[in-house]
Enzyme design. Structure first.
Site, PDB file in Angstrom:
ATOM      1  CE1 TYR A 128      -3.195  -2.991   0.341  1.00 30.20           C
ATOM      2  CE2 TYR A 128      -3.207  -2.594   2.546  1.00 30.20           C
ATOM      3  CZ  TYR A 128      -3.482  -3.380   1.610  1.00 30.20           C
ATOM      4  OH  TYR A 128      -4.733  -4.232   1.420  1.00 30.20           O
ATOM      5  N   PRO A 153     -15.996  -5.093   3.120  1.00 30.24           N
ATOM      6  CG  PRO A 153     -16.264  -4.467   5.354  1.00 30.24           C
ATOM      7  CD  PRO A 153     -15.124  -4.762   4.019  1.00 30.24           C
TER       8      PRO A 153
END
Length: 341
Positions: free
Chosen positions: A60, A210
């Site tokens: 990242y 999610p």
């Protein structure tokens, strides 16, 4: 409301029932970045509120997200459960076309040492292989990870986007504490093999995205997503797929209204109700969104509620693939090579 603590796997790792995905805080996958100081403040407020399970990766940024998280946890290391990953490399040019996956022992060790330095910590709580190297037997990679545990540099081991077969093979070398995979109301393909395998072996499940890359937060129109945001390339957000998916979203909005919560909270609560072994890690760069996500822990879904959600958002109901480039996230469909005989 206090954030519950749950165990991931039987090895002893205890984390907050909801984690915090830190990727977007310093990785331009969702467009322009926010000021570093603002992101550090967000992480520290999350920890103060009980969300102590922090998720990052060396890729990242690349690398800058670990640096950010490292700064944020200075002085509060004992309060957090820190998860990071290795296995995806990006060339110095930064071009994603040059991405590669590595799982050889020398790289495993070098990656861990580099992460420890960037995070400014002596150990990593949960160390994931970010993607399985399809050129290196999983036993070799996990054997190298096991050495890190024995040396005290890592406490628990995890896999990300791994197949059921690789999870079994890895677990035979050293206990796997958690497997991280995409799991949400619109991405449910892991339910057939991977989830049952994890539960058979006692392995915790950590769903990323999610909220369907923000789809359930209300960003249901592709035009609302800015330039430079990778979601513009996701088939689920495009054309006819998007229009069909919006119909399901509107039905979920009605269920959410009856539960006096937002559609995003409903979607997140659904994931959290999949079991005590499930700990989602929604990511955000906004305190308001974080607080909304955290409040989803207070949304109670009955059996009837879950059946109602299932009736409008069953597996396969949403249209479009979850990514446009299968190299990036769907390597769990494939297994690493067998050990030489």
């Amino acid at each position: 409301m206090a954030v519950p603590k749950v165990k991931l796997g039987p090895q002893g790792l205890e984390v907050s029932k909801q984690g915090l995905g830190c990727m977007g805080m310093s990785h331009k996958i969702y467009g322009p970045l926010k000021p570093e100081a603002e992101m550090i403040d967000l992480i520290r407020k999350a920890v103060d509120s009980g969300v102590t399970f922090l998720d990052t990766s060396d890729v990242y940024g690349p690398h800058t997200n670990e640096v950010l998280v490292g700064k944020a946890i200075q002085g509060i290391r004992d309060k957090v459960q820190l998860a990071t990953k290795f296995g995806i490399t990006i060339p110095e040019s930064g071009k994603l076309s040059g991405m590669a996956i590595r799982g050889d022992p020398a790289y495993v060790r070098a990656a861990c040492e580099a992460s420890l330095k960037r995070l400014q910590v002596d150990y990593i709580d949960l160390y994931y292989q970010h993607r399985v190297d399809q050129s290196v037997p999983i036993e070799i990679t996990v054997g190298a990870m096991k050495e890190l545990v024995e040396e005290g540099k890592v406490k628990y081991l995890g896999l990300s986007e791994a197949s059921a077969e690789d999870i079994r093979r890895a677990h035979a070398i050293h206990p796997i504490t958690a497997v991280q995979l995409e799991w949400s109301l619109w991405t449910r393909d892991i339910e057939e093999e991977v989830v049952p395998t994890c539960r058979e072996l006692g392995i915790g499940i950590v769903p990323y995205s999610p909220l369907g890359q923000g789809f359930f937060s209300g960003k249901t129109v592709a035009e609302e997503i800015g330039d430079g945001d990778f979601r513009k390339t996701i088939p689920k957000f495009q054309g006819e797929n998007l229009e069909r998916n919006k119909v399901i979203y509107e039905k979920l909005c009605k269920i959410a209204a009856k539960k006096a919560c937002t559609p995003g909270q409903l979607a997140l609560a659904w994931v959290q109700h999949q079991g005590d072994d499930v700990v989602p890690i929604p990511g955000t760069t906004k305190l308001q969104n974080f607080e909304e996500n955290r409040a989803s822990l207070g949304v109670s879904l009955s059996k009837e509620d879950l059946e109602g959600i299932e009736s409008v958002a069953s597996p396969g109901s949403f249209q479009g693939e979850r990514v446009s480039n299968t190299f990036k996230t769907t390597t769990w469909r494939f297994s690493s090579p067998p050990l030489p005989q």
